[in-house]
Design an enzyme around this catalytic site. Structure first.
Site: not given
Length: 463
Positions: A209-210, A214, A231
């Protein structure tokens, strides 16, 4: 009172699905069931785990006719491309199953007389998979299959935008007769997810995600010593050298920029072209971009669907407008795409020139159908620009010179270096990033190392 989550379809803005969040009692029950099931599962022979996982893959593929239109309704990808995601899902799943015996085999150092020494790979326990909406089957399977093959239990928390995908995973493993509790799909909100991570009831978190999300994951895990695979997206560059095959580079970079409406962490978002090729490259790139058909993703003729939400489209429109105000030139007239309606999720592809790294569109992840193209005069200038980013997920070099690609690749701060291709995950290679693109590894043999722990045996049998 139990809260609900509504899935708003980007196709027409209507509620496509609505589900209840799990409550505290249901979450506790799921965690107990996972731990109980995992204690037995880790003792099963690897070939038995493989049989269950393979049967689940078969069951998922058998639901293809329902899955493809569901994807279009949930996140907007045209139905003509829906089967492609399932092909990728199968490729990754089958590969990770096939390499498990080697990846999980004991490591034995040089023998010493009178001793038996080896290192086993032990499962971690319960793995939490927090999956995104943009490639909802591909990203989830990257962890689910190897986690189960390694002997772990899995809690799947899928994005609310693709909540039906989580249900499909649960159904596939149910049809495969996976022991109850080993794979559970839970609908959680952000607060519940953070509380679950902070509870220390899971031993590994794999999140896609963003960057902001994160950081929230890391904050929730603070002091818990959890494994954390992150990621977090990219601003992936491409460099087209003077010796590149122009037609091949244009065709593949247009696709790499605009497939899935640019909603890919490894989409091409900035392109640097040798100045001798730049005019011809831009002309052909624009010509091919104009051939996209923007429209309803349920129509077989559509090649570019809506973005996931009107807000996502608004962000990209804002980046384009800001760049133009700062001197960039937009080469695509949105009015030639009838479906591009301001305020909607439907957004025409855009190609920008006269851009610079002072513009958001060349710095910040767009996650939409826009790309900036700049001329460069040398390899050194291209590498400097490619590295001028807070992200580092993948980068591509377009050239006929293999040695040059390897040399330049060593100078790029990135997780994956491509030559003459882009926007692709090879399950035999590690998928990883640097800088704000995250940390950890999925896929390949290395992916198993992040889902297991080492346990050493030092046995003296002659005394």
């Amino acid at each position: 009172m139990t809260s609900t989550i509504q899935l708003i379809s980007p196709v027409d803005g209507r509620v496509y699905a609505e589900r209840q969040l799990v409550d505290a009692a249901q979450l506790e029950q799921a965690l107990v069931a996972a731990a109980t099931a995992q204690a037995q599962w880790k003792r099963r022979p690897l070939n038995e785990r493989a049989a269950f996982c393979s049967a689940a893959v078969d069951a998922m593929l058998a639901m293809k006719e329902q899955i493809v239109p569901e994807l279009a309704w949930q996140m907007g990808r045209p139905v003509r491309y829906g089967v492609g995601e399932l092909r990728g899902f199968e490729e990754r799943a089958r590969h990770m199953i096939a390499i498990a015996p080697e990846a999980l085999a004991a490591i034995e150092p040089e023998p010493i007389a009178g001793f038996r020494r080896y290192i086993n790979r032990e499962p971690l326990g319960t793995v939490l998979v927090v999956a995104p909406w943009n490639y909802p089957y591909l990203t989830a399977v990257n962890t689910i299959i190897p986690a189960l093959m390694a002997g772990n239990a899995v809690i799947l928390k899928h994005a609310s935008q693709t909540l039906l995908v989580g249900e499909r995973f649960a159904e596939a493993f149910r049809r495969a007769n996976l022991p109850p509790g080993l794979l559970q799909n839970l609908l959680l909100d952000h607060g519940q997810t953070a509380a679950l991570i902070a509870s220390a009831r899971v031993q590994q978190v794999n999140f896609t995600g963003s960057v902001a999300a994160g950081k929230a994951m890391e904050n929730a895990a603070s002091g818990r010593f959890l494994g954390m695979g992150l990621e977090l997206g990219g601003k992936d560059p491409a460099y087209v050298r003077a010796d590149a095959n122009l037609e091949h580079a244009v065709e593949n970079l247009v696709d790499g920029s605009f497939f899935n409406a640019g909603q890919s962490c490894c989409a091409i978002e900035r392109i640097y072209v040798d100045q001798t090729l730049y005019p011809a490259f831009v002309e052909r790139f624009v010509e091919l971009t104009r051939q996209y058909v923007l429209g309803n993703p349920l129509d077989e003729a559509t090649t570019l669907g809506p973005l996931v939400t009107p807000g996502a489209a608004s962000f990209v429109r804002g980046q384009i407008a800001e760049a133009v105000a700062q001197g960039a030139k937009a080469l695509i007239d949105p009015q030639t795409f009838a479906a591009d309606i301001p305020g909607s999720a439907y957004l025409a592809p855009q190609v920008l020139i006269d851009v610079s790294h002072q513009m958001s569109v060349m710095r910040d992840e767009s996650f939409g159908p826009v790309v900036g193209i700049m001329p460069v005069s040398s390899d050194d200038e291209a590498i400097a620009l490619m590295n001028d980013s807070e992200f580092g997920l993948s980068a591509s070099i377009w050239t006929r010179d293999l040695d040059a690609a390897q040399h330049l690749g060593n100078a790029i701060d990135t997780g994956t270096v491509f030559m003459n291709r882009c926007d692709y995950l090879d399950p035999a290679l590690a998928w990883t990033g640097v800088k704000n693109s995250g940390r950890g590894v999925t896929l390949s043999r290395l992916g198993y190392e992040h889902l297991t722990r080492a346990k050493s045996f030092h046995l003296r049998h002659e005394i």
